[in-house]
Every structure is written in C-alpha cells, then in structure tokens.
Design a protein around this motif. Structure first.
Motif, PDB file in Angstrom:
ATOM      1  N   LEU A 100       0.942  -1.213   0.052  1.00  0.00           N
ATOM      2  CA  LEU A 100      -0.033  -0.127  -0.169  1.00  0.00           C
ATOM      3  C   LEU A 100       0.980   1.314   0.140  1.00  0.00           C
ATOM      4  CD1 LEU A 100      -2.998  -1.001   2.376  1.00  0.00           C
ATOM      5  CD2 LEU A 100      -3.034  -0.481  -0.027  1.00  0.00           C
ATOM      6  N   ILE A 101       1.940   1.199   0.650  1.00  0.00           N
ATOM      7  CA  ILE A 101       2.823   2.460   0.731  1.00  0.00           C
ATOM      8  C   ILE A 101       3.333   2.853  -0.596  1.00  0.00           C
ATOM      9  CG2 ILE A 101       5.328   3.218   1.613  1.00  0.00           C
ATOM     10  CD1 ILE A 101       4.253   1.609   4.257  1.00  0.00           C
ATOM     11  N   HIS A 104       1.305   5.043  -2.323  1.00  0.00           N
ATOM     12  CA  HIS A 104       0.841   6.449  -1.690  1.00  0.00           C
ATOM     13  C   HIS A 104       1.206   7.685  -2.798  1.00  0.00           C
ATOM     14  CE1 HIS A 104       0.766   9.498   1.350  1.00  0.00           C
ATOM     15  NE2 HIS A 104       1.922  10.029   1.139  1.00  0.00           N
ATOM     16  N   MET A 105       2.109   7.560  -3.539  1.00  0.00           N
ATOM     17  CA  MET A 105       2.751   8.591  -4.049  1.00  0.00           C
ATOM     18  C   MET A 105       1.696   9.030  -5.400  1.00  0.00           C
ATOM     19  SD  MET A 105       5.475   7.487  -6.602  1.00  0.00           S
ATOM     20  CE  MET A 105       5.478   6.061  -7.692  1.00  0.00           C
ATOM     21  N   LEU A 107      -1.683   8.362  -5.089  1.00  0.00           N
ATOM     22  CA  LEU A 107      -3.090   8.399  -4.499  1.00  0.00           C
ATOM     23  C   LEU A 107      -3.879   9.602  -4.856  1.00  0.00           C
ATOM     24  CD1 LEU A 107      -4.744   6.991  -2.143  1.00  0.00           C
ATOM     25  CD2 LEU A 107      -3.915   8.539  -0.756  1.00  0.00           C
ATOM     26  N   SER A 109      -4.606  12.256  -3.086  1.00  0.00           N
ATOM     27  CA  SER A 109      -5.491  12.901  -1.981  1.00  0.00           C
ATOM     28  C   SER A 109      -4.642  13.687  -1.202  1.00  0.00           C
ATOM     29  CB  SER A 109      -6.012  11.774  -1.163  1.00  0.00           C
ATOM     30  OG  SER A 109      -7.347  11.505  -1.344  1.00  0.00           O
ATOM     31  N   ASN A 110      -5.177  14.942  -0.626  1.00  0.00           N
ATOM     32  CA  ASN A 110      -4.236  15.836   0.344  1.00  0.00           C
ATOM     33  C   ASN A 110      -4.275  15.321   1.765  1.00  0.00           C
ATOM     34  OD1 ASN A 110      -6.486  16.744   1.430  1.00  0.00           O
ATOM     35  ND2 ASN A 110      -6.379  18.488  -0.136  1.00  0.00           N
ATOM     36  N   SER A 114      -7.394  13.194   3.604  1.00  0.00           N
ATOM     37  CA  SER A 114      -7.128  11.708   4.082  1.00  0.00           C
ATOM     38  C   SER A 114      -7.607  11.487   5.660  1.00  0.00           C
ATOM     39  CB  SER A 114      -5.632  11.514   3.987  1.00  0.00           C
ATOM     40  OG  SER A 114      -5.038  11.634   2.637  1.00  0.00           O
ATOM     41  N   TYR A 121     -11.526  10.417  -0.499  1.00  0.00           N
ATOM     42  CA  TYR A 121     -10.401   9.498  -0.237  1.00  0.00           C
ATOM     43  C   TYR A 121     -10.802   7.917   0.063  1.00  0.00           C
ATOM     44  CZ  TYR A 121      -7.009   7.651   2.897  1.00  0.00           C
ATOM     45  OH  TYR A 121      -6.038   6.707   3.758  1.00  0.00           O
ATOM     46  N   GLU A 125      -8.771   4.777  -1.372  1.00  0.00           N
ATOM     47  CA  GLU A 125      -8.176   3.791  -0.686  1.00  0.00           C
ATOM     48  C   GLU A 125      -8.561   2.534  -0.777  1.00  0.00           C
ATOM     49  OE1 GLU A 125      -6.010   4.590   2.208  1.00  0.00           O
ATOM     50  OE2 GLU A 125      -6.150   2.703   3.181  1.00  0.00           O
ATOM     51  N   ILE A 128      -6.833   1.483  -4.108  1.00  0.00           N
ATOM     52  CA  ILE A 128      -5.566   1.035  -4.005  1.00  0.00           C
ATOM     53  C   ILE A 128      -5.321  -0.398  -3.169  1.00  0.00           C
ATOM     54  CG2 ILE A 128      -4.427   3.167  -4.300  1.00  0.00           C
ATOM     55  CD1 ILE A 128      -3.737   3.276  -1.331  1.00  0.00           C
TER      56      ILE A 128
ATOM     57  N   SER B 197      -3.257   7.152   4.378  1.00  0.00           N
ATOM     58  CA  SER B 197      -2.407   6.747   3.684  1.00  0.00           C
ATOM     59  C   SER B 197      -1.074   7.380   4.082  1.00  0.00           C
ATOM     60  CB  SER B 197      -2.619   7.166   2.213  1.00  0.00           C
ATOM     61  OG  SER B 197      -1.823   6.427   1.234  1.00  0.00           O
ATOM     62  N   TYR B 198      -1.367   8.599   4.455  1.00  0.00           N
ATOM     63  CA  TYR B 198      -0.031   9.446   5.016  1.00  0.00           C
ATOM     64  C   TYR B 198       0.522   8.794   6.169  1.00  0.00           C
ATOM     65  CZ  TYR B 198      -0.807  13.313   1.784  1.00  0.00           C
ATOM     66  OH  TYR B 198      -1.070  13.812   0.551  1.00  0.00           O
TER      67      TYR B 198
END
Lengths: 253, 351, 297
Positions: A100-101, A104-105, A107, A109-110, A114, A121, A125, A128, B197-198
């Motif tokens: 999942l990480i 992230h780039m 995704l 979403s700010n 999130s 979001y 989510e 992904i 995700s962050y």
C-alpha cells in the motif's frame, strides 16, 4: 522504443572512480543483465539511475527525458522502481501495508482529506487496497498479507520486495541481485517469475545478478562491468564466449 | 455504521458523561491533576507523532510549547494585567491593547508554534538521528534564550503571572472541557492520521528512509508535515499548561520538560497512541501520588522523615528499569482495538 | 576597550575554553566508539565537583588529596554508568541507547538533589588558586592560569595514551570498526570501559577546576556545560579528539568575547553555542575536523 539510455556516466568518490564512461541502452520489454565481479560498480550504476547518487559526468535519459540529478522519489514517480541488494522491507509493517505504501505517491489525496476521510479518499483507498491485494495474488503472497513482513521466509521477502516495486506502476523495474541467497530450486522459480511479471505488467527489466544460471537463462542482453569499465555487451552466448569476460572473472596467469 | 464505530461513539459519549460526573465530585486539587493528565496526553501524542511514527528523534518540544504558551498568554490577558506584569520595561504597544477570546488565542498559539516548527524543520529535517536530536534541542534552547531576553515582549526572566483561567467564562467547571476535550480531539486526529495513507507513509519513513524514498515518498515533505502537526499540538498543549498553572517563565520550558515528555512516550511505547495516552495519565497521577515520599511517612507509630526529591528518584529508577529491561514500553507499537474485547467475547461464547 | 582588559578577557576565554575542551573530549571519545551521545556526561562532571567538595568540607582532607579522590571515584562512576546503563543495550537500536542516556542523566540529577540537596553550595578554594597575579599591568586570578596549564598536561597525557600505547591503538581501532576489532581479538568491552574511565577522569578534572573558577555548586550544574560541550565536539568533528579541543576553545573564547565586545548581547551568551551548532550542521555537518561519510545503499 528506448526506455533507458545512459550517456557516458561516470561516478567518482573522492579520488576513486567507481564507474567510468558507462553507456547503456535498454529497449521496451527487454530483460537486461548487468554483471561483473564484486566491486565492479554495478550497484553504483543502479544508484545513479535511481537518483541516489548524481553522476559526476554524463547524462541519463528515461524515455528520452533527461533525469540526471532528479531526486529519487521523483524518478520513482516517472516510472523507475527498484529492489535492494540487502532486502529493505518495512519490517514492522504488514505485507499488505508494504505494498500500500508504494501506492501512496499516486494516491492523489491531500493530507486533510485523508485525515477526515472524505468519500473521495475512501474511494481511492479502496481502489489501492483492491489493487494491492490483486497484486499480492499475482505474486502468490495474498494468503499471508496480514503477516508482519519481517516474519516471512527469505524467498518470500524477495518476492514481496518485487511486488512492492511493481505497485509503484513502473515502466522500468531494476532488480539488485534478486537471486541472492536463494537455493537452486528457488532460483529456477525466480527466472519464471521474472519473465512472467515482464509479460503481465508489460515492463522492462534491468537486473544485477551473480547467479550465472539465472542471468544466462533469463536475460536477453547482458552488460559486463569490470573495475567500473564496461568490457563487453551482447547476448548470453556472446558473453559466455567473450575472452575479456572470462579473463575478468577467472583472471589470467 | 459498523459495530466498532458504534462502540467508539458510545465510549466517547460515556467519557464525556464521566467528565461531568468527575467535575462535580472531585475536589479542586484532584481536578487540577486530572486536567494536567489531559494536557500531557496532548503533549505526549504530539511528540509521539514526530518521534514514534516518523522516527525523527526530535528534542525541541519545550520550545514549541513555549511559543504556544506565550502567544496564548499575551493574547488573552487584559491591558491592566499586562501593565502590572511589565513593570521593568513596558510592553510593546502593539501587544498591549490586544485581547482576544480564549479559543481564538489558543488556535493562534497552535499556529505560531506550527510556524516555528516549519521554520526550524526546514533546515534541520535534512539531518539524521542524533544530529537531528541535538539540533532541535539547540533550537528549543535558542527560543528559550530569546524569550529570556526580549523584555518588552515576553517580560524576560520575570515571566508572566496571572494568566486567565482556561475557557471563555473563567469558571473552573469549564477547564476540564477544554483540556480533555482537546485531548480527545488530539487522540481522534492522531488515530485518523496514522490510519490514513499518509500515516502509512510516515511509518515507512520510520522503518527505512531509503526504501521509502525509492517507493516515491517525498521524505522532506512528509517529515515537514509531521513536524508541523506535532508542533501545532505542542503549542496548544503548552498554552493550556501555561493557563492551568497561571504563571509562565522561560525556565519552565527548559530541556528537562522535553525529556519528561520523551520519557512518558517511551514508557507508553514509542509508536503507540494507546501507550502514550495511558502513560501520560499514569505518569501524571503517579507523580502526584509519589509526593507522599517527599513528606514524612508514619508506619505503625514510627515516623520516617521525608526526603524532598525522593519521588523523582523513585520515578527515575522505575523509568530506567523500563528502559533497560522492557524496552518496548507498555504497548510497543500495538494499539487498542475493539477486536480485543469483541474477539474475547466470541471466544467465551464458543466455549 | 583597553589592551589590558582585552588580555583579561582573553585569559578568561582560554580558561573557559580549556574546561569545555576537557568535557568535550569525553563526548567525542564515547561517540567515536559507541555512536552514542552520552547525555549523562555532564552529570559525571557535576559528580566530580561534588565529591571534591565533600572530601574537603566533610572529611577535612587537603585540597590536593580531595581532588585525587574525586578524580578516582568519578572514574569508577563513569565505568559503572556504562556497564549498567549502556552495556545492556549494546545491540539495541541507537535511539534506545540515547533514551537510556537521557534516563541515566535524569536519575543522576534526581539522586544528586536528594543526596546533595537542592541548595547551592560554595566550593572551598585553597589560597593558591585565588591569588591575584599582576602581570604587566594585567591582574589575573591564579586559577585562570592554572586551568590552561593543567589542561595542557592532561591533553598531553591523553595524546600519548591514544597515539603511543597499545590500549590507545585498540581505542582507535574500535572507533574505526567495532566489529572488525572484535574479530581481531580486541577485548571491546574493556576498551569501552577504559574510554568511559578516561572521559570521566577528564570530566572530573574539568569539574573541579570549574568549581575553582565558578564556585557555586548545584545538582543541575552539569546540564548546560554538558550540552555545550557536546556541541563543541560536534563543531570540531565528532569522534575527533583534536576537533573536540578546538571546538571547546572556539566556544569558550566565543562566549567570553561576545560578552566582552557587546555587553548588550550578554543575555544571548547561552545561545551562542546553539547558534554555532546550527550553522555548523548546515554548512559542514561533519564538523571542522571530521570526514564525510556516505551511507551504503
């Protein structure tokens, strides 16, 4: 179509030249090997391509775009993903989280949405997560996706690292000694696996490997480095019969 | 809405009801300790975000708290109170006449601390491990020295006395709503953040920076985010602490304050929200309970003379024992989850 | 400012710099070998001063004997500190060891408050240290001259130990490559003990002289000098003994000169070290004498 081209890249550390004037050209969907004795500068090449080091001289082009000196995370975003010689998983995190990480780039979403978990979001989510699970299914790790990644056996950790790299949606996948520490049976499986991901994900692969059976079996073209200088390139058969290569590996009396 | 969310909502409501009950039944002294617990929850969580989840060993918390505390104090105090405090050198005119309601001042305090965080983070977040630790510590100390010397803004070493009580009405019953209300809000924000995700990206940076960057995570941007959020809440916590005590001076924001919070986080488990919350409450209460050690103790008619400072020794011995023999702290990186209770129930039903 | 006053400041700066240098060496040696910021080092320094104080005031020993006893006991304490607080965590993440150092410092300070009391104590000063000397129109307290001399002697001995003895060679080997040294048969544990012992001796010497120059003792007296001296070590290039000495002198002279040349800034004296640290970390993180290292990928 050329995916990656290096133009006379050189890397110097202080007075030592690790790689000198290295030229390489990789076409789409090729599987390329980069071999050479220990300390030949192979990993340094990878580090230059992925932006960990900035070449002292020379330029690197990815899909005809000059990527020399661009930061690592931006290069990943452009479509180059890698694995590491000494596996670098996010050890304390689950198998699924590791993948999942890598999403992230992209995704989109700010931070704020999130945190407050906007419907948009949540949708992303979910997307992904589904994508990651299906990727884990492809590499055969979906049955252990909630396990801590460091608890996996060695071979599966390597597989997970490749899956994680694939999750960044790369066009070029760079593997640093994927067969290191594997037994002959696992190595054979790895060869099939590499071909399989090339076809399934429609990507190009560049790999460093010491295991000659794997390199000769899976790579379509091979570059040979010795003491930072490219001494040969060609098909596996050409490389096997090249006197310079034999000399570099065995030494001459 | 699923079962777990319902349970969470019920617990929050139950907790708020509990706050009101405690408010009526506890004495002023107990209530004060309870409020202090809430403030330490905020402080521990904000430090844990930076140190535990992103793995940046920052020791600058006291500095951000100072920024928050001073901002809030100067914004809420009346003109008369300010004039009384600033007898050595008069306060600068633009600060003298400002007086805003407490909630607004609190937010500004957080924002000012966040700005300080951003200004400090930009240069130091490129450093690694212990260099980062010592650099953040350095900045926190610089903030303290500046506050000691800007006589006409902060009243220097004299400090500021007579901060208004926490809240809008100035009544004591309101204090707990603010301290624990914000603590609750901080917990919720942290849980939501860490599970986004962050949050995953933060943990990835903690686990392996090089791999995280290779996965396309912009290290600097994410570190800055965590650092700024952490400083924001540190500023809020500092402001609440100042207003609860009623007095602030630069000595209060010495490095030792940061160390205290670091130790709370370590006891709870670096990287666990649950751990930080429990640890903040337990440590704050324990420090008060251990006060017994400082006074005279009578056991069976014999009086053992109290030694001032003994409670701190006992506390630090306990702490060292945790650090040496139970490194992961109370919770490690684990979190409370309704599954614990739900699953246990299921098991008992089956058997 | 007249020249004689400048000379006075210079002497003060040099003696403060000497004290910083002695303390900074302890940080740099420990960091060189264990990659650990020994946050408790400042408290070891404090302990040295207090032991000398009690030897003189409670046991009525002559000052020189008190100083020797203080140095010996502080040395033993430094070794015990490493054994009990750092050795058990030898294989733990670096952050755990750093937290242990913070915890140890916290414990020593709290113990000191209970045992020594929180009230400031006055360090007794033998007449030999408080004589006013008049050299060419400049009047100087004798201790300000004795400090640099003692420091120079201590540094000379240290330099000899590190560069010309077997144990010194082993120390350098361990700081270069911990694992390889162990495999080469060096008893790493005793080298680490020796390093802590040496660092503590220097801290005790520094602490006693600190007491003679600034004769007010409080249990937290080691905190600020400790942090500043770690900074001195970073400024000089951590792990490098010569760098630590240079860093110590830059810091000592800098602090005194700031106050001397612009009294308006005297309140910011304590910030000087931290500002210097930030500048060094941003411009040359490896310090003045340090070498750059690149992490292997």
């Amino acid at each position: 179509m050329t995916v990656l081209r290096t133009d006379k890249i050189t890397m110097k550390f202080g007075g030592i030249t690790a790689v000198s004037q290295f030229d390489m050209k990789i076409d789409k969907n090729e599987i390329i090997g980069l071999i050479g004795p220990n300390g030949a500068g192979k990993t340094t090449c990878f580090n230059m391509i992925t932006g960990v080091y900035i070449p002292t001289e020379g330029k690197i082009y990815f899909e005809d775009k000059n990527i020399t000196g661009i930061k690592t995370h931006e290069i990943t975003k452009l479509g180059i993903a890698r694995t590491f010689q000494n596996i670098r998983l996010f050890k304390e995190l689950s198998v699924l989280d590791n993948v999942l990480i890598a999403n992230h780039m992209r995704l989109g979403s700010n931070l704020f949405s999130s945190v407050i978990k906007t419907p948009d979001y949540r949708k992303k989510e979910k997307k992904i997560t589904d994508k990651s699970i299906s990727l884990l299914k492809d590499v055969g790790l979906d049955n252990i996706m909630y396990e801590k990644s460091s608890s996996l056996p060695y071979g599966k950790q390597r597989r997970l690292e490749i899956a994680r790299a694939l999750a960044t949606d790369p066009k070029l996948l760079i593997l640093d000694e994927p067969a290191a520490g594997m037994n002959p049976q696992e190595s054979l499986e790895l060869m099939d696996f590499i071909r399989e991901i090339r076809d399934r994900f429609d990507i190009t692969i560049l790999m460093i490997e010491h295991h000659m059976q794997v390199v000769m079996g899976v790579c379509e073209r091979i570059y040979v480095l010795d003491h930072g200088i490219m001494i040969a390139d060609g098909t596996p058969t050409e490389i096997q019969n090249n006197p310079k290569v034999i000399e570099a590996y065995l030494g001459v009396e | 809405m699923n079962k777990k969310n319902t349970l969470t909502l019920i617990s929050i409501i139950a907790f708020i009801v509990l706050l009101f009950i405690l408010n009526i039944n506890l004495g002023i002294y107990q209530m004060r300790i309870f409020n202090l617990c809430g403030i330490y929850v905020i402080l521990a969580l904000s430090l844990n975000l930076i140190n535990g989840f992103v793995g940046l060993f920052s020791l600058g918390h006291a500095g951000f708290m100072a920024v928050g505390a001073y901002t809030c104090a100067l914004l809420t105090m009346s003109r008369e109170m300010k004039e009384m405090n600033f007898f050595l050198e008069p306060i600068v005119p633009w600060l003298k006449n400002v007086q805003v309601p407490f909630p607004l001042a609190l937010i500004v305090a957080g924002i000012m601390a966040a700005i300080a965080g951003a200004l400090i983070g930009a240069p130091v977040l490129r450093l690694r491990d212990d260099y980062l630790a010592i650099a953040t510590l350095g900045f926190s100390e610089i903030i303290r020295v500046i506050f000691t010397n800007t006589q006409s803004i902060t009243n220097g070493a004299l400090g500021i006395k007579g901060l208004p009580s926490i809240g809008i009405t100035g009544k004591t019953w309101e204090v707990v709503i603010w301290t624990w209300g914000i603590a609750l809000l901080t917990i919720i924000v942290m849980v939501l953040l860490i599970n986004s995700s962050y949050g995953r990206a933060f943990k990835a940076i903690r686990e392996d920076e090089i791999a995280a960057e290779a996965m396309g995570i912009n290290l600097f941007k994410h570190k800055m985010m965590a650092f700024i959020i952490g400083s924001f809440f540190a500023g809020i916590g500092g402001a609440l602490l100042g207003h609860l005590i009623g007095t602030i001076d630069p000595r209060m924001f010495f490095i030792v304050l940061t160390f205290n919070i670091v130790l709370i986080v370590v006891l709870g488990g670096i990287g666990s929200i649950t751990g930080s919350v429990i640890s903040a409450v337990v440590v704050t209460i324990a420090m008060e309970v251990l006060r017994v050690l400082d006074g005279d103790i009578i056991i069976g008619g014999y009086m053992i003379k109290g030694i001032p400072g003994m409670r701190m020794v006992v506390f630090s011995v306990l702490l060292m024992m945790v650090i040496l023999f139970y490194q992961r702290g109370l919770m490690g990186t684990k979190e409370f989850s309704w599954d614990w209770i739900l699953n246990r129930k299921k098991k008992t039903v089956k058997s | 400012m007249s020249f004689s006053i400048f000379l006075q400041h210079l002497v003060n700066g040099i003696s403060l710099g000497s004290l910083y240098a002695l303390l900074a060496i302890g940080y740099t040696m420990v960091y060189g070998i264990l990659r650990l910021i020994n946050f408790a080092h400042g408290d070891v320094f404090m302990l040295g001063t207090y032991i000398a104080f009690y030897a003189m005031t409670s046991f009525f020993l002559p000052w020189w004997m008190s100083f020797l006893i203080a140095i010996a006991l502080t040395c033993i304490f430094g070794i015990i500190l490493e054994r009990s607080a750092y050795r058990p965590l030898r294989n733990s993440p670096r952050i755990s060891v750093m937290i242990s150092a913070i915890g140890a410092s916290f414990l020593i300070q709290n113990l000191a408050i209970v045992i020594f009391g929180g009230r400031p104590k006055a360090f007794p000063i033998a007449p030999i240290f408080s004589r006013i000397l008049n050299i060419g129109g400049v009047s100087i307290v004798s201790v300000s001259l004795i400090i640099p001399v003692i420091t120079a002697i201590a540094l000379y001995i240290l330099n000899y130990i590190v560069n010309h003895t077997k144990v010194g060679m082993a120390m350098r080997a361990v700081s270069r490559d911990y694992e390889a040294s162990r495999l080469m048969g060096i008893d790493v544990n005793s080298i680490i003990s020796f390093t802590f012992g040496t660092g503590s001796v220097l801290a005790a010497i520094g602490g006693i002289m600190w007491g003679l120059k600034y004769p007010q003792l409080i249990p937290l007296m080691g905190l600020m000098p400790g942090l500043k001296c770690f900074i001195a070590a970073v400024v000089g290039g951590i792990g490098n003994i010569r760098g630590a000495v240079i860093g110590g002198f830059i810091l000592g002279l800098g602090e005194i000169m700031i106050v001397a040349f612009s009294p308006a800034l005297s309140g910011y004296r304590d910030a000087f070290a931290f500002v210097l640290l930030i500048i060094i970390l941003l411009v040359k993180p490896s310090g003045l004498m340090g070498q750059n290292t690149v992490e292997k990928v």
